[in-house]
Design a protein around this motif. Structure first.
Motif, PDB file in Angstrom:
ATOM      1  N   THR A 538       0.832  -1.203   0.000  1.00 57.45           N
ATOM      2  CA  THR A 538       0.000   0.000   0.000  1.00 57.45           C
ATOM      3  C   THR A 538       0.867   1.254   0.000  1.00 57.45           C
ATOM      4  O   THR A 538       0.491   2.280  -0.579  1.00 57.45           O
ATOM      5  N   THR A 554     -13.465   7.044   0.423  1.00 55.18           N
ATOM      6  CA  THR A 554     -13.230   5.784   1.115  1.00 55.18           C
ATOM      7  C   THR A 554     -12.445   4.829   0.227  1.00 55.18           C
ATOM      8  O   THR A 554     -12.625   4.806  -0.999  1.00 55.18           O
ATOM      9  N   ILE A 557      -9.242  -1.309   1.995  1.00 56.73           N
ATOM     10  CA  ILE A 557      -7.786  -1.474   2.159  1.00 56.73           C
ATOM     11  C   ILE A 557      -7.320  -2.920   2.036  1.00 56.73           C
ATOM     12  O   ILE A 557      -6.122  -3.189   2.135  1.00 56.73           O
ATOM     13  N   TRP A 565      -2.439   1.170   8.110  1.00 57.08           N
ATOM     14  CA  TRP A 565      -3.059   2.268   7.359  1.00 57.08           C
ATOM     15  C   TRP A 565      -3.016   3.551   8.185  1.00 57.08           C
ATOM     16  O   TRP A 565      -2.661   4.620   7.669  1.00 57.08           O
ATOM     17  N   GLY A 580     -10.056   4.571   5.372  1.00 54.68           N
ATOM     18  CA  GLY A 580      -9.891   3.165   5.050  1.00 54.68           C
ATOM     19  C   GLY A 580     -11.073   2.369   5.573  1.00 54.68           C
ATOM     20  O   GLY A 580     -11.458   2.532   6.736  1.00 54.68           O
TER      21      GLY A 580
END
Length: 634
Positions: A538, A554, A557, A565, A580
């Protein structure tokens, strides 16, 4: 009692070189951490470290209240399936270095910093051990090859236990080795302390007693086989039954046998190790035995997670026995593997024949005198060139064999990939460094031969011509090259160039990296080797998300842990207004970290968003690793 020589004291120069290796590696890790996302496990350890930090604060303010069992449990029951030492370092680093001193630009780096320092210490330790056991060239080569293992380089960044246990594991083995060399009680005590630190780092430490006990037994057997033979040869300095006479040089003073020193180190491991382990993990301060049983049961009966290997998804036993050797060959740079094998074979060839010949000499029947004389003469010729009471090569080999031996069982989980046997890597690179040093010595011998007769017959003349065309002009030039640092520097650069290039090229996709032996990342994807896990990639798409996610938008994730996150947002790397979420329904964007067993998540994104086309793809060398889908309806 046998006669052995104490090792030379550690030179100040070696200590400074080791410190330079450590500092350079930590600096490199800090410089490359900014574009590396947070692994799923890191998120759990951030949360645990914060709870431990609250307890440390209370311990300073109200010690009696902090030591109450219910207060200890409230803090230390978090993530108690793993010991507390490294998470305590994460907590203290964040408390002292970040919250008080503000040393790091990103808060997540403060949690990662202790593991980075321990990783740098591991590189320094490899140099020191190689320099003391072989020479400085071997130590330097081993340190660089170890530092530039792509998968290890990745783990060395993380606020996890996998790189720290490599360092502490090797430290305990090193202290045990030094205990066998002599030095009184200092090194046995340090062995016990290091073992306690390893116990409080990760359960990989359970293999250390196996290695040390097996080595101690081997040392004792060697003494029974070799020492009587050596004593017989050395009596009055005369020949024994036709064997060449021993040297008449003065003998060093008598010292305790290595087997006795090994027993002292093992005793320290058995006594001091558990005490250090207990002292540094508050969760086991009460209800000790039940909690230790729970801890051991968790890892001995660990649940199985999914892992792809050669196109098949494995999540229940039997696990493939070929997993560890195949993945090692596919992820360790080829030059490192070749040097490791060369060093291992050289060590076996140099050390094994002599005790075997001594055993044959002892077992030869006295009635057959010609056979007895021949066996003893052979033993004398095969004596190793230098005394090695610590059985260095054997200890390195056992440290590798014990770790890889776990994967002979089809019940050993493979979900963690290469990180589970990284404790073997320092010893593999030490063998590799020894092989490189031997190659340098042979190259120097060759240059000396050329310098003595550069117009020699046949091939010698041709080789001298090649050397002159390479810039090594004349006998003097060849002699200088044979003595000076130029030759090892050039050969060393040729050896480490590929590992350095592979490691830096793979960053920050190291769990997707594979060596050219399997065709790199594209070849590994074709073979069906796992592309990634832990949801850390990520971090590679935050720039895209910052640019394209609408205000208060939004993002699903997927495999990224919530605390990981959150840390991206605490660092300021990810916009704080981006939310997330854990479901695809109503999400503006969706992440998909590619793993074979997670294909269903991609299918669900297609259905929920009404499209099969990702808006953004990131990966290594054209291999998709993380995909970002956009919801057209949003």
């Amino acid at each position: 009692m046998n006669r052995t020589a104490r090792p030379a004291p550690l030179a100040l120069a070696d200590g400074l070189v080791a410190l330079a290796f450590a500092a350079a590696y930590v600096a490199l890790l800090l410089a490359t951490a900014g574009d590396l996302g947070y692994a799923r496990d890191e998120g759990f350890y951030f949360f645990a470290a914060d709870r431990y930090a609250s307890w440390f604060k209370l311990l300073l303010e109200a010690p009696r209240a902090a030591l109450a069992p219910e207060v200890i449990d409230a803090a230390w029951s978090v993530n108690h399936e793993h010991p507390g030492l490294i998470k305590s370092l994460f907590a203290l680093s964040n408390l002292l270095l970040q919250q008080r001193l503000g040393l790091f630009a990103e808060e997540g780096t403060s949690y990662r910093f202790p593991a980075m320092v321990l990783s740098g210490a591991g590189v320094a330790l490899v140099y020191l051990w190689g320099a003391q056991a072989r020479d400085r060239i071997a130590g330097a080569c081993a340190a660089v090859l170890f530092a530039m293992l792509p998968r290890y380089f990745y783990h060395a960044h993380l606020a996890c236990f996998d790189a720290p246990i490599v360092t502490v594991w090797a430290l305990c083995a090193y202290c045990y080795w030094r205990a066998l060399q002599g030095g009184g009680l200092l090194w046995p005590v340090l062995t016990g302390v290091a073992f306690g630190l390893a116990l409080d780092t990760k359960h990989n430490s359970w293999f250390l007693p196996i290695v040390c006990v097996a080595h101690a037994i081997a040392v004792a057997l060697r003494e029974r086989i070799v020492a009587p033979r050596s004593a017989a040869e050395g009596a009055s300095g005369a020949a024994v039954d036709g064997a060449p006479p021993a040297s008449s040089a003065p003998r060093p003073p008598l010292l305790p046998r290595p087997s006795h020193r090994a027993l002292a180190a093992l005793a320290a491991m058995a006594t001091l190790g558990p005490l250090v382990f207990f002292a540094l993990w508050p969760w086991i301060w009460h209800d000790t035995l039940p909690r230790l049983r729970e801890y051991a049961s968790f890892h001995l009966n660990h649940e199985y997670y999914n892992m792809e290997f050669l196109g098949r998804n494995h999540w229940t036993p039997p696990m493939p026995r070929a997993y560890a050797p195949v993945m090692t060959a596919a992820t360790v740079p080829l030059v490192t593997l070749v040097l490791f094998v060369a060093g291992l074979c050289a060590g076996a060839r140099e050390r094994l024949p002599y005790p075997l010949a001594c055993a044959a000499a002892r077992l030869a029947p006295a009635s057959r005198r010609p056979a007895l004389v021949a066996a003893r003469a052979l033993a004398a010729r095969l004596r190793p060139p230098a005394d090695d009471p610590g059985g260095t090569a054997l200890l390195w080999f056992l440290s590798i064999a014990a770790v890889y031996g776990a994967w002979l069982s089809p019940r050993t989980p493979i979900f963690g990939g290469t990180k589970h046997w990284m404790t073997a890597y320092p010893f593999m690179t030490l063998f590799a460094g020894a092989a490189f040093s031997a190659a340098v010595r042979r190259a120097r011998i060759g240059l000396r031969a050329l310098s003595s007769d550069r117009r020699g017959p046949g091939g010698l003349a041709r080789r001298a011509g090649l050397a002159r065309r390479a810039g090594l002009v004349g006998r003097a030039g060849l002699a200088r090259a044979a003595r000076g640092p130029l030759l090892p520097a050039l050969l060393g650069a040729a050896v480490v160039a590929a590992p350095i290039a592979e490691t830096l090229h793979a960053h920050p996709w190291a769990l997707s990296s594979y060596t050219p032996l399997v065709g790199g990342a594209p070849g590994a994807a074709t073979l069906g080797l796992n592309r990634t896990f832990w949801g850390y990639t990520t971090g590679a798409v935050v720039a895209y998300l910052n640019a394209h996610v609408p205000p208060r938008g939004t993002v699903y994730i997927h495999d990224t842990a919530g605390p990981a996150w959150d840390m991206l947002q605490r660092d300021g790397r990810l916009r704080k207004d981006i939310r997330g979420v854990g479901t695809l329904a109503g999400a503006d964007f969706a992440l998909y970290h590619h793993e074979k067993h997670m294909l269903g998540q991609a299918y669900q994104a297609w259905v929920a968003f009404g499209t099969t086309a990702p808006e953004h793809i990131a990966g290594l060398d054209g291999v998709p690793v993380i995909l970002v889908y956009r919801n057209p309806a949003r």
